[in-house]
Design a protein around this motif. Structure first.
Motif, PDB file in Angstrom:
ATOM      1  N   GLU A 154       0.830  -1.204   0.000  1.00  0.00           N
ATOM      2  CA  GLU A 154       0.000   0.000   0.000  1.00  0.00           C
ATOM      3  C   GLU A 154       0.868   1.258   0.000  1.00  0.00           C
ATOM      4  OE1 GLU A 154      -2.428  -0.522   3.427  1.00  0.00           O
ATOM      5  OE2 GLU A 154      -3.700  -2.060   2.490  1.00  0.00           O
ATOM      6  N   ARG A 190       5.784  -8.566  -2.077  1.00  0.00           N
ATOM      7  CA  ARG A 190       5.066  -9.159  -3.212  1.00  0.00           C
ATOM      8  C   ARG A 190       5.191 -10.677  -3.195  1.00  0.00           C
ATOM      9  NH1 ARG A 190       6.883  -4.433  -5.749  1.00  0.00           N
ATOM     10  NH2 ARG A 190       8.818  -5.403  -6.459  1.00  0.00           N
ATOM     11  N   GLU A 220       3.926   1.385  -1.155  1.00  0.00           N
ATOM     12  CA  GLU A 220       4.589   1.427  -2.460  1.00  0.00           C
ATOM     13  C   GLU A 220       3.703   2.127  -3.493  1.00  0.00           C
ATOM     14  OE1 GLU A 220       6.665  -1.686  -5.607  1.00  0.00           O
ATOM     15  OE2 GLU A 220       4.902  -2.314  -4.476  1.00  0.00           O
ATOM     16  N   GLN A 221       2.428   1.811  -3.474  1.00  0.00           N
ATOM     17  CA  GLN A 221       1.503   2.443  -4.420  1.00  0.00           C
ATOM     18  C   GLN A 221       1.398   3.951  -4.181  1.00  0.00           C
ATOM     19  OE1 GLN A 221      -2.152   0.234  -4.022  1.00  0.00           O
ATOM     20  NE2 GLN A 221      -1.454  -1.411  -5.369  1.00  0.00           N
ATOM     21  N   ARG A 222       1.436   4.341  -2.910  1.00  0.00           N
ATOM     22  CA  ARG A 222       1.307   5.769  -2.607  1.00  0.00           C
ATOM     23  C   ARG A 222       2.493   6.575  -3.132  1.00  0.00           C
ATOM     24  NH1 ARG A 222      -0.229   3.921   2.584  1.00  0.00           N
ATOM     25  NH2 ARG A 222       1.783   4.610   3.429  1.00  0.00           N
ATOM     26  N   ASN A 257       4.692   5.402  -5.538  1.00  0.00           N
ATOM     27  CA  ASN A 257       5.122   4.923  -6.865  1.00  0.00           C
ATOM     28  C   ASN A 257       6.479   4.242  -6.834  1.00  0.00           C
ATOM     29  OD1 ASN A 257       2.805   5.826  -8.286  1.00  0.00           O
ATOM     30  ND2 ASN A 257       3.622   7.923  -8.250  1.00  0.00           N
TER      31      ASN A 257
END
Length: 278
Positions: A243, A269, A245-247, A249
């Protein structure tokens, strides 16, 4: 049978044919029929003959067999047996000679899983890992302890301190990775009726980079499989990491006070991929 994917391998004595089917139905990823340590010398030939008859009715590549060592009087006949289509791979005890392994692979056209269980084997570990036919390495803890004169195993009731084997275990993981082999399989856990102890043992093996563990009794299968599955804490951690990582990038980020960068994200992952495959 995918040798590289195996996590739990259950031994069954070759001189106990009444246990063969029970072992196959125990739920382990694979069964190793043992012609070596589990069979007294006087019963070796009879056990091999019994096993040969049983293998004739087995599907191709359905079991593994541990043969007797290259210097034993039973090695030649064991090698002939291993040409059976039912045998998926050969477990080689007390492996110390890379050339002998290559010759065995050429004679049988079978993948090899050599036991690394002596000081000489560790001294030649890179050569063994690179030998023709070698697919995965197995850790033989009890024989190594005997070879080195270690104070192991402890008397009943005393804790099993595995710290003395840390260097040996790490060498197996490193050599396997360096030579492109699947992660090695850790030594047996000798306590048959200790599921919690086995789970802790197997999880420690996974932390070191092992890909699975060897088993000696059907009762050990379920706790061993349970140990291979990521814990709830690991899954929750992995989700938090991804989560974050997505924030950002994929940039470096702090999660609950800890630095998280690309290798940590890759580990997260991998955990969630394991869960998805269950």
């Amino acid at each position: 049978m995918d040798i590289n994917a195996l996590q739990t391998l259950l031994f069954v004595p070759a001189n106990r044919p009444e246990r063969y089917e029970k072992a196959l139905n125990a739920g382990a990823d694979a069964v190793i029929v043992d012609l070596e340590d589990a069979v007294p010398a006087a019963e070796k030939d009879g056990a091999r003959a019994t096993l040969a008859g049983w293998l004739d009715a087995r599907p191709p590549a359905s079991v593994l067999v541990r043969i007797n060592g290259t210097g034993s009087p039973w090695f030649t006949q064991d090698t002939l047996l291993c040409r059976s289509p039912a045998i998926a791979a050969i477990v080689v005890p007390k492996a110390e000679d890379p050339q002998a392994l290559a010759e065995l692979a050429n004679l049988t056209d079978k993948p090899l899983l050599p036991f690394i269980e002596s000081a000489l084997a560790f001294a030649r570990l890179d050569e063994i890992a690179a030998a023709t036919g070698v697919r995965r390495l197995l850790f033989g803890k009890l024989d190594l302890a005997l070879d080195l004169g270690m104070d192991y195993p402890p008397p009943e009731g005393e804790p099993h301190d595995e710290s003395a084997f840390l260097f040996a275990r790490s060498q197996l993981v490193m050599a396997s990775r360096a030579h492109g082999l699947a992660a090695p399989l850790d030594a047996i856990y000798t306590a048959i009726n200790d599921p919690e102890g086995l789970m802790h043992y197997a999880r420690q093996a996974m932390k070191l980079g092992f890909g699975g563990v060897l088993l000696i009794h059907p009762r050990q299968v379920t706790p061993a499989h349970r140990a291979m599955v990521p814990t709830q804490a690991q899954v929750a951690w992995a989700r938090r990491i991804l989560e974050a990582e997505q924030r950002v990038n994929g940039a470096v980020v702090a999660v609950r006070g800890n630095m998280v960068d690309a290798p940590v994200m890759a580990r997260a992952r991998r955990i969630l991929q394991q869960v998805a495959q269950e």
